[in-house]
Design a protein around this motif. Structure first.
Motif, PDB file in Angstrom:
ATOM      1  N   ALA A  89       0.831  -1.209   0.000  1.00  0.00           N
ATOM      2  CA  ALA A  89       0.000   0.000   0.000  1.00  0.00           C
ATOM      3  C   ALA A  89       0.866   1.260   0.000  1.00  0.00           C
ATOM      4  O   ALA A  89       0.628   2.189  -0.771  1.00  0.00           O
ATOM      5  CB  ALA A  89      -0.932  -0.011   1.206  1.00  0.00           C
ATOM      6  N   LEU A  90       1.884   1.260   0.865  1.00  0.00           N
ATOM      7  CA  LEU A  90       2.783   2.418   0.907  1.00  0.00           C
ATOM      8  C   LEU A  90       3.559   2.565  -0.395  1.00  0.00           C
ATOM      9  O   LEU A  90       3.733   3.670  -0.901  1.00  0.00           O
ATOM     10  CB  LEU A  90       3.736   2.307   2.094  1.00  0.00           C
ATOM     11  N   ALA A  91       4.015   1.447  -0.941  1.00  0.00           N
ATOM     12  CA  ALA A  91       4.744   1.488  -2.219  1.00  0.00           C
ATOM     13  C   ALA A  91       3.854   2.020  -3.332  1.00  0.00           C
ATOM     14  O   ALA A  91       4.306   2.808  -4.174  1.00  0.00           O
ATOM     15  CB  ALA A  91       5.268   0.095  -2.567  1.00  0.00           C
ATOM     16  N   PHE A  92       2.594   1.618  -3.350  1.00  0.00           N
ATOM     17  CA  PHE A  92       1.668   2.101  -4.372  1.00  0.00           C
ATOM     18  C   PHE A  92       1.460   3.604  -4.237  1.00  0.00           C
ATOM     19  O   PHE A  92       1.516   4.331  -5.232  1.00  0.00           O
ATOM     20  CB  PHE A  92       0.322   1.373  -4.286  1.00  0.00           C
ATOM     21  N   LEU A  93       1.222   4.072  -3.022  1.00  0.00           N
ATOM     22  CA  LEU A  93       0.951   5.496  -2.835  1.00  0.00           C
ATOM     23  C   LEU A  93       2.172   6.346  -3.178  1.00  0.00           C
ATOM     24  O   LEU A  93       2.080   7.285  -3.973  1.00  0.00           O
ATOM     25  CB  LEU A  93       0.491   5.762  -1.406  1.00  0.00           C
ATOM     26  N   VAL A  94       3.317   6.011  -2.604  1.00  0.00           N
ATOM     27  CA  VAL A  94       4.506   6.829  -2.837  1.00  0.00           C
ATOM     28  C   VAL A  94       5.073   6.578  -4.232  1.00  0.00           C
ATOM     29  O   VAL A  94       5.350   7.527  -4.979  1.00  0.00           O
ATOM     30  CB  VAL A  94       5.563   6.586  -1.739  1.00  0.00           C
ATOM     31  N   GLY A  95       5.236   5.326  -4.601  1.00  0.00           N
ATOM     32  CA  GLY A  95       5.773   4.995  -5.932  1.00  0.00           C
ATOM     33  C   GLY A  95       4.861   5.463  -7.044  1.00  0.00           C
ATOM     34  O   GLY A  95       5.319   6.009  -8.059  1.00  0.00           O
ATOM     35  N   GLY A  96       3.556   5.259  -6.865  1.00  0.00           N
ATOM     36  CA  GLY A  96       2.598   5.731  -7.873  1.00  0.00           C
ATOM     37  C   GLY A  96       2.612   7.241  -7.980  1.00  0.00           C
ATOM     38  O   GLY A  96       2.489   7.797  -9.071  1.00  0.00           O
TER      39      GLY A  96
END
Length: 153
Positions: A89-96
């Protein structure tokens, strides 16, 4: 009067990033679907596969193509899948968010009438990509910080 605060850190199942990541993913999925619906997408008869010649506009504002809509669908699915874990979830939010800031920069430098504008992008897309990038990164940082604060109590 005192308030009862939990002293246990959030579990992976209840991590504060999971719900916002799933919500963002669901919105991308919805946008991808709406891009294929005539009426919601104006000039639907001009919807091209890719490139700056696609004349279709989501909500009459944002340039879209089949490729653009498929990217939204895939991004939405990725968000929903990644939201199943705290790290995802964190990777999606920040990476996205980083991906959308790169797309914003690309939209600023590419000539909107050139073949290099393969997505396609217009000025409204550029502003939206900036807001999405900043918003997703900020959301990821805020919920990540909230989880770390909860874990340190």
């Amino acid at each position: 009067m005192t308030s009862a605060r939990s002293t246990t850190p959030p579990t992976a199942a209840h991590h504060p990033a999971r719900r916002p990541a799933a919500a963002v993913g669901a919105v991308f999925l919805l946008v991808g679907i709406l891009g294929f619906i005539p009426g919601i997408t104006t000039n639907y008869d001009q919807l091209g596969f890719a490139g700056h010649h696609s004349g279709a506009l989501l909500l009459g504002i944002f340039a879209v193509s089949v490729l653009h809509n498929v990217v939204h669908l895939l991004f939405g699915v990725a968000g929903l899948v990644l939201a199943r874990s705290a790290g995802g979830a964190l990777a999606f939010l920040v990476g996205g968010g980083v991906v959308y800031l790169v797309l914003w920069l690309y939209g600023l430098v590419v000539d909107h009438e050139s073949p290099a504008n393969f997505v396609p992008l217009n000025a409204a897309d550029n502003w939206l990509h900036l807001a999405l990038g900043v918003g997703m990164i900020a959301l990821g940082l805020v919920v990540g910080r909230a989880a770390r604060a909860g874990a340190s109590r």
